[in-house]
Scaffold this active site. Structure first.
Site, PDB file in Angstrom:
ATOM      1  N   CYS A   1      -1.401   0.779   7.437  1.00 36.13           N
ATOM      2  CA  CYS A   1      -2.832   0.444   7.556  1.00 36.13           C
ATOM      3  C   CYS A   1      -3.193  -0.788   6.711  1.00 36.13           C
ATOM      4  O   CYS A   1      -3.351  -1.885   7.233  1.00 36.13           O
ATOM      5  CB  CYS A   1      -3.716   1.633   7.157  1.00 36.13           C
ATOM      6  SG  CYS A   1      -3.561   3.059   8.260  1.00 36.13           S
ATOM      7  N   ARG A   2      -3.332  -0.581   5.394  1.00 40.80           N
ATOM      8  CA  ARG A   2      -3.926  -1.638   4.578  1.00 40.80           C
ATOM      9  C   ARG A   2      -3.030  -2.847   4.363  1.00 40.80           C
ATOM     10  O   ARG A   2      -3.475  -3.996   4.533  1.00 40.80           O
ATOM     11  CB  ARG A   2      -4.351  -1.059   3.211  1.00 40.80           C
ATOM     12  CG  ARG A   2      -5.479  -0.058   3.321  1.00 40.80           C
ATOM     13  CD  ARG A   2      -5.605   0.757   2.057  1.00 40.80           C
ATOM     14  NE  ARG A   2      -4.467   1.657   1.878  1.00 40.80           N
ATOM     15  CZ  ARG A   2      -4.241   2.390   0.801  1.00 40.80           C
ATOM     16  NH1 ARG A   2      -5.100   2.328  -0.215  1.00 40.80           N
ATOM     17  NH2 ARG A   2      -3.198   3.180   0.736  1.00 40.80           N
ATOM     18  N   SER A   3      -1.757  -2.621   3.961  1.00 42.04           N
ATOM     19  CA  SER A   3      -0.929  -3.799   3.635  1.00 42.04           C
ATOM     20  C   SER A   3      -0.516  -4.605   4.867  1.00 42.04           C
ATOM     21  O   SER A   3      -0.482  -5.840   4.787  1.00 42.04           O
ATOM     22  CB  SER A   3       0.259  -3.447   2.736  1.00 42.04           C
ATOM     23  OG  SER A   3       1.147  -2.551   3.343  1.00 42.04           O
TER      24      SER A   3
ATOM     25  N   ASN B   1       2.284   1.512   4.413  1.00 39.99           N
ATOM     26  CA  ASN B   1       2.582   0.239   5.110  1.00 39.99           C
ATOM     27  C   ASN B   1       2.294   0.323   6.604  1.00 39.99           C
ATOM     28  O   ASN B   1       2.976  -0.307   7.412  1.00 39.99           O
ATOM     29  CB  ASN B   1       4.036  -0.228   4.853  1.00 39.99           C
ATOM     30  CG  ASN B   1       4.316  -1.676   5.246  1.00 39.99           C
ATOM     31  OD1 ASN B   1       5.420  -1.996   5.656  1.00 39.99           O
ATOM     32  ND2 ASN B   1       3.326  -2.552   5.160  1.00 39.99           N
TER      33      ASN B   1
ATOM     34  N   CYS C   1       0.868  -1.184   0.000  1.00 39.94           N
ATOM     35  CA  CYS C   1       0.000   0.000   0.000  1.00 39.94           C
ATOM     36  C   CYS C   1       0.900   1.227   0.000  1.00 39.94           C
ATOM     37  O   CYS C   1       2.081   1.132  -0.361  1.00 39.94           O
ATOM     38  CB  CYS C   1      -0.972  -0.016   1.181  1.00 39.94           C
ATOM     39  SG  CYS C   1      -0.192   0.061   2.817  1.00 39.94           S
TER      40      CYS C   1
ATOM     41  N   ASP D   1      -7.925   3.925   1.314  1.00 39.30           N
ATOM     42  CA  ASP D   1      -7.044   4.340   2.401  1.00 39.30           C
ATOM     43  C   ASP D   1      -7.889   4.839   3.584  1.00 39.30           C
ATOM     44  O   ASP D   1      -8.634   5.807   3.448  1.00 39.30           O
ATOM     45  CB  ASP D   1      -6.156   5.471   1.858  1.00 39.30           C
ATOM     46  CG  ASP D   1      -5.124   5.920   2.861  1.00 39.30           C
ATOM     47  OD1 ASP D   1      -5.183   5.500   4.026  1.00 39.30           O
ATOM     48  OD2 ASP D   1      -4.251   6.720   2.456  1.00 39.30           O
TER      49      ASP D   1
END
Ligand code: 4NP
Length: 167
Positions: free
Chosen positions: A15-17, A13, A10, A131
């Site tokens: 939150c999402r990934s 690095n 993401c 995001d």
């Protein structure tokens, strides 16, 4: 037994990934498949290198029984060669990884790059994992809903793919 190496990417690095990494690792543990995969995550940006995942993301994942333990790192050229699959969260990440792949040369020796939402089976009309950083708590729940859906589809896809010869 072959090992499949998967890298989630993401922007930050945090939150999402890292959440994708945690959800996928959790799924592998549940299915007794942990020893067949190497799983990691990285960000296209470097602002948060060394930090743990955002505490809102960690708390939301913990409520689903998923621990996020990774530390942020930035995507690097070598990742194109050391991973079999790079899975991106949104269109900007996808473009950034594709641009890096152009620098990395020899496409047949590179990771296959794909969007995370392409593996969704329930949220099949969603095209990005948005995001959640500047939004409210519901955004983190939505990210996890998408990731849980996509990780199931990703695992199924990887188990049916024949490993490609690497040069
Ligand atoms: P991520 O979220 O890409 O899911 O880790 C973000 C976290 C921080 C920032 C951007 C995105 N930031 O600009 O600081």
């Amino acid at each position: 037994m072959t090992t499949t190496r998967v890298l989630f990417v993401c922007l930050g690095n945090i939150c999402r990934s890292p959440a994708a990494e945690g959800v996928f690792v959790h799924l592998l543990e549940q299915q007794g498949l942990s020893d067949r995969f190497v799983v990691d995550s990285a960000g296209t940006g470097g602002w948060h290198v060394g930090r743990r995942a955002d505490e809102r993301m960690r708390a939301a994942a913990a409520r689903r029984g998923i621990a996020l333990t990774s530390r942020a790192r930035q995507l690097e050229l070598g990742d194109l060669h050391s991973f079999d699959h790079i899975v991106t969260m949104d269109g900007d990440n996808l473009a950034a990884v594709r641009a890096l792949a152009l620098e990395a040369g020899n496409p047949s020796a590179q990771a296959q790059i794909s969007p995370m939402t392409s593996y969704c089976r329930i949220h099949s009309s969603t095209h990005e994992v948005p995001d959640p950083y500047y939004g409210g708590p519901q955004g983190f729940e939505h990210v996890l809903d998408l990731l849980e859906d996509a990780c199931g589809g990703l695992l199924e896809a990887l188990q049916t793919l024949k490993p490609e010869p690497r040069m």
